[in-house]
Motif scaffolding. Structure first.
Motif, mmCIF file in Angstrom:
data_model
loop_
_atom_site.group_PDB
_atom_site.id
_atom_site.type_symbol
_atom_site.label_atom_id
_atom_site.label_comp_id
_atom_site.label_asym_id
_atom_site.label_seq_id
_atom_site.Cartn_x
_atom_site.Cartn_y
_atom_site.Cartn_z
ATOM 1 N N GLY A 1 4.981 6.564 -0.419
ATOM 2 C CA GLY A 1 5.022 5.382 0.073
ATOM 3 C C GLY A 1 4.075 4.787 0.728
ATOM 4 O O GLY A 1 3.898 3.836 1.878
ATOM 5 N N ASN A 2 2.864 5.802 0.989
ATOM 6 C CA ASN A 2 1.798 5.218 1.627
ATOM 7 C C ASN A 2 1.053 4.161 0.890
ATOM 8 O O ASN A 2 0.928 4.396 -0.164
ATOM 9 C CB ASN A 2 0.789 6.506 1.853
ATOM 10 C CG ASN A 2 1.145 7.437 2.747
ATOM 11 O OD1 ASN A 2 1.682 7.265 4.068
ATOM 12 N ND2 ASN A 2 1.437 8.728 2.270
ATOM 13 N N MET A 3 0.471 3.182 1.364
ATOM 14 C CA MET A 3 -0.187 2.062 0.947
ATOM 15 C C MET A 3 -1.390 1.532 1.422
ATOM 16 O O MET A 3 -1.340 1.321 2.506
ATOM 17 C CB MET A 3 0.898 1.061 0.464
ATOM 18 C CG MET A 3 0.380 -0.179 -0.302
ATOM 19 S SD MET A 3 1.637 -1.389 -0.546
ATOM 20 C CE MET A 3 3.228 -0.558 -0.961
ATOM 21 N N ILE A 4 -2.477 1.212 0.863
ATOM 22 C CA ILE A 4 -3.577 0.680 1.231
ATOM 23 C C ILE A 4 -4.351 -0.235 0.458
ATOM 24 O O ILE A 4 -4.414 -0.024 -0.609
ATOM 25 C CB ILE A 4 -4.476 1.834 1.931
ATOM 26 C CG1 ILE A 4 -5.848 1.566 2.591
ATOM 27 C CG2 ILE A 4 -4.843 2.923 0.694
ATOM 28 C CD1 ILE A 4 -6.463 2.277 3.536
ATOM 29 N N ALA A 5 -4.995 -1.059 1.154
ATOM 30 C CA ALA A 5 -6.046 -1.879 0.583
ATOM 31 C C ALA A 5 -7.379 -2.049 1.327
ATOM 32 O O ALA A 5 -7.184 -2.092 2.690
ATOM 33 C CB ALA A 5 -5.665 -3.392 0.351
#
Length: 598
Positions: free
Chosen positions: A417-421
């Motif tokens: 569930g880690n999320m990055i842009a």
């Protein structure tokens, strides 16, 4: 709001799976990041690996001498998005007085005087230390390999080198030595190598080798040793010494840079809280007003209460263009690295006033809003400076001052569930002369500042230039569901707005929204030298259709047809917290961006 149904055909599927997903503007960065996920790394390990690869394989679009802005959420605290701040400030010697003494009325678009303190590398390393799990050498291995062993040169990179070849040959011999092997422009597909930069990356890994602790404390100490090497070692020393020698700038004259080794040493990348608004049952989170990010939030605030917002229709396209004009005028009047009244600018009351200013015809005025107790900064509206410029991308420099560069983008989501842009940029190969010992040049972000003390984005030592870099995180019910972004300078917000509208209000899938025809306005003060303004310009993809184009022209927009597939390089990843399904989508334009995952 009612929206045109999505097309039956997309250029590629929206990828779905349960393990992890990556999307970026270059297939090698996507593959490298995904490989880190496959080896057991998390989204933060993966995005750092992909980010360093972007420095190597898209050198005309970003570099280690540039900057970045990221936004992410962790599996441990999903409801609390965080901004990764990788924008370095103006050096201590970068005062308005000094630049005026050089005979300048604008910060040049190329050359060492335009260099902010490089922020990208320290930001990547800080993120890896605090949220990753892998060792630095493992994460950098792909970038080191491509720099030392070679990678195929992109057609766009070859074309960029061709445009600046006379500048390199006549004024920037160190750039010619790297990018014009045997004196010729390397054709697309040429295997290009950068051993000097490979050496720099290996020196970062070597800086921590004496730290033997194999646990998390030792890992963090090794990464901090790499950060110290970057800030105080040969990078800082070589870059500041090299740019202290006079060299050609975009004003056609030679100047010395002002950046020093102590400027490198003083800068620390870090984290900030985002700003956000509710929109259609979601929370849209962006970096603060030291970026242009809040302009997207203002635009969505205005459009949510507007009857028309479908970019595929005449009325909706007109409304989107006019709302963007209003928000971007506020950007130039109020945004900067300081006290910005976002509580007012992002309020529904303010949006209601601005919404009422959208008429049936295109406005040809620059119209910032009125905020009690604040006088809007009024930048010079230089329409002549915009002649011949398309408004696409971020301008750098050739002898005529019209060569254009751009930016990169990468998104990652993992099974936890880690999320990055992250949107990295700056330090393009055409920004300033290549530093021979390092294999890269410094960036030109200070060209976004004004040599006018009354501007909230004035050049000030220690202040960050108001950057165009602006990734987006979308949350629903306290869970991150999507991370996205795009290259494009002043168009970054503008190309994300139609994607968000189509997905969050129109029911499009991510790939459907990215593939759908895009548009943007050029009726803004260009963030990059020579700071032009086109009071009625609208750029559209031809696929938007003749009825929409004709309708926009009837409404007073000066429409430029950009071809069928030219506007935007949006990529995105997402996750359904209830099912654990992850997805990714990438831009087909330019035949360069790809998504991967399983």
């Amino acid at each position: 709001m009612t929206f045109t149904p999505p097309p039956a055909f997309t250029t590629r599927p929206t990828l779905t799976g349960t393990f992890g997903m990556t999307a970026s503007t270059h297939w090698l960065a996507t593959a490298s990041a995904q490989a880190v996920l496959e080896r057991g790394g998390n989204a933060f390990d993966a995005v750092v690996a992909g980010g360093f690869v972007l420095h190597v394989v898209e050198p005309h679009l970003n570099g280690p001498g540039g900057d970045l802005v990221g936004i992410f959420a962790t599996a441990a605290d999903p409801a609390a998005p965080v901004v990764l701040m990788g924008q370095g400030p103006a050096p201590a010697g970068a005062s308005i007085e000094h630049y005026r003494e050089q005979g300048l009325d604008l910060v040049p678009g190329a050359g060492g005087l335009a260099a902010a303190v490089p922020g990208a590398v320290d930001a990547w390393l800080t993120l890896l230390r605090d949220h990753g799990t892998c060792e630095l050498g493992d994460v950098l291995s792909a970038a080191i390999g491509y720099a030392r062993d070679g990678h195929p040169l992109l057609a766009q990179a070859s074309a960029t080198i061709g445009r600046v070849a006379p500048l390199f040959r006549e004024h920037w011999p160190s750039s010619a030595a790297l990018w014009l092997p045997e004196g010729r422009v390397p054709p697309a597909g040429t295997m290009v190598r950068n051993p000097a930069y490979a050496d720099v990356l290996e020196s970062l890994v070597a800086a921590g080798r004496g730290i033997r602790d194999e646990g998390p404390v030792g890992r963090a100490a090794r990464i901090d040793a790499a950060r110290g090497e970057w800030k105080s070692g040969r990078v800082a020393q070589a870059a500041s010494a090299f740019l202290a020698v006079p060299h050609r700038h975009s004003d056609g004259r030679d100047h010395r840079g002002v950046i020093t080794a102590s400027d490198f040493a003083r800068f620390d990348a870090g984290y900030e809280a985002p700003v956000s608004i509710p929109f259609r049952g979601h929370t849209i989170a962006k970096a603060g007003a030291w970026t242009q990010g809040p302009a997207l939030l203002q635009t969505l605030r205005i459009l949510e209460g507007h009857a028309e917002a479908d970019p595929s229709t005449e009325a909706g396209a007109h409304a989107v263009l006019e709302a963007l004009k209003l928000a971007l005028a506020d950007r130039d009047a109020y945004y900067g690295d300081g006290d910005v009244p976002l509580d007012v600018l992002l309020s529904e009351d303010y949006a209601s006033v601005r919404r009422a200013q959208i008429g049936q015809s295109a406005s040809h005025e620059w119209r910032p809003g009125r905020i009690p107790g604040r006088e809007p900064f009024r930048p010079p509206l230089r329409t002549a400076a915009a002649e011949g410029a398309s408004g696409v991308g971020e301008p750098t420099i050739d002898r005529s001052g019209q060569t254009r560069g751009d930016t990169c983008h990468i998104d990652v989501v993992d099974r936890w569930g880690n999320m990055i842009a992250v949107t990295p940029s700056g330090g393009w190969l055409q920004s300033s002369p290549t530093i021979p010992e390092l294999g890269f040049c410094l960036g030109t972000r200070l060209q976004m500042t004004w040599l006018d003390e009354s501007s909230p984005a004035a050049l000030r030592p220690g202040a960050r230039p108001r950057t165009t870099l602006t990734p987006t995180l979308v949350l629903r019910a306290g869970q991150p569901i999507m991370a996205l972004g795009t290259p494009g300078g002043d168009q970054q917000e503008q190309w994300q707005v139609p994607v968000l509208l189509r997905m969050l209000a129109g029911g499009y899938s991510a790939q459907e929204a990215i593939d759908a025809p895009s548009l943007h306005t050029t009726a803004l003060v260009d963030s990059f030298w020579p700071r032009g303004w086109d009071p009625a310009g609208a750029v559209v993809e031809d696929r938007i259709g003749e009825p929409v184009i004709a309708g926009l022209e009837r409404r007073g927009h000066t429409v430029t047809r950009a071809g069928d597939w030219s506007l935007g390089r949006v990529s995105a990843v997402g996750r359904d917290a209830a099912t654990g399904v992850v997805w990714a989508a990438a831009n087909p334009r330019g035949m360069q961006g790809y998504a991967a995952g399983r």
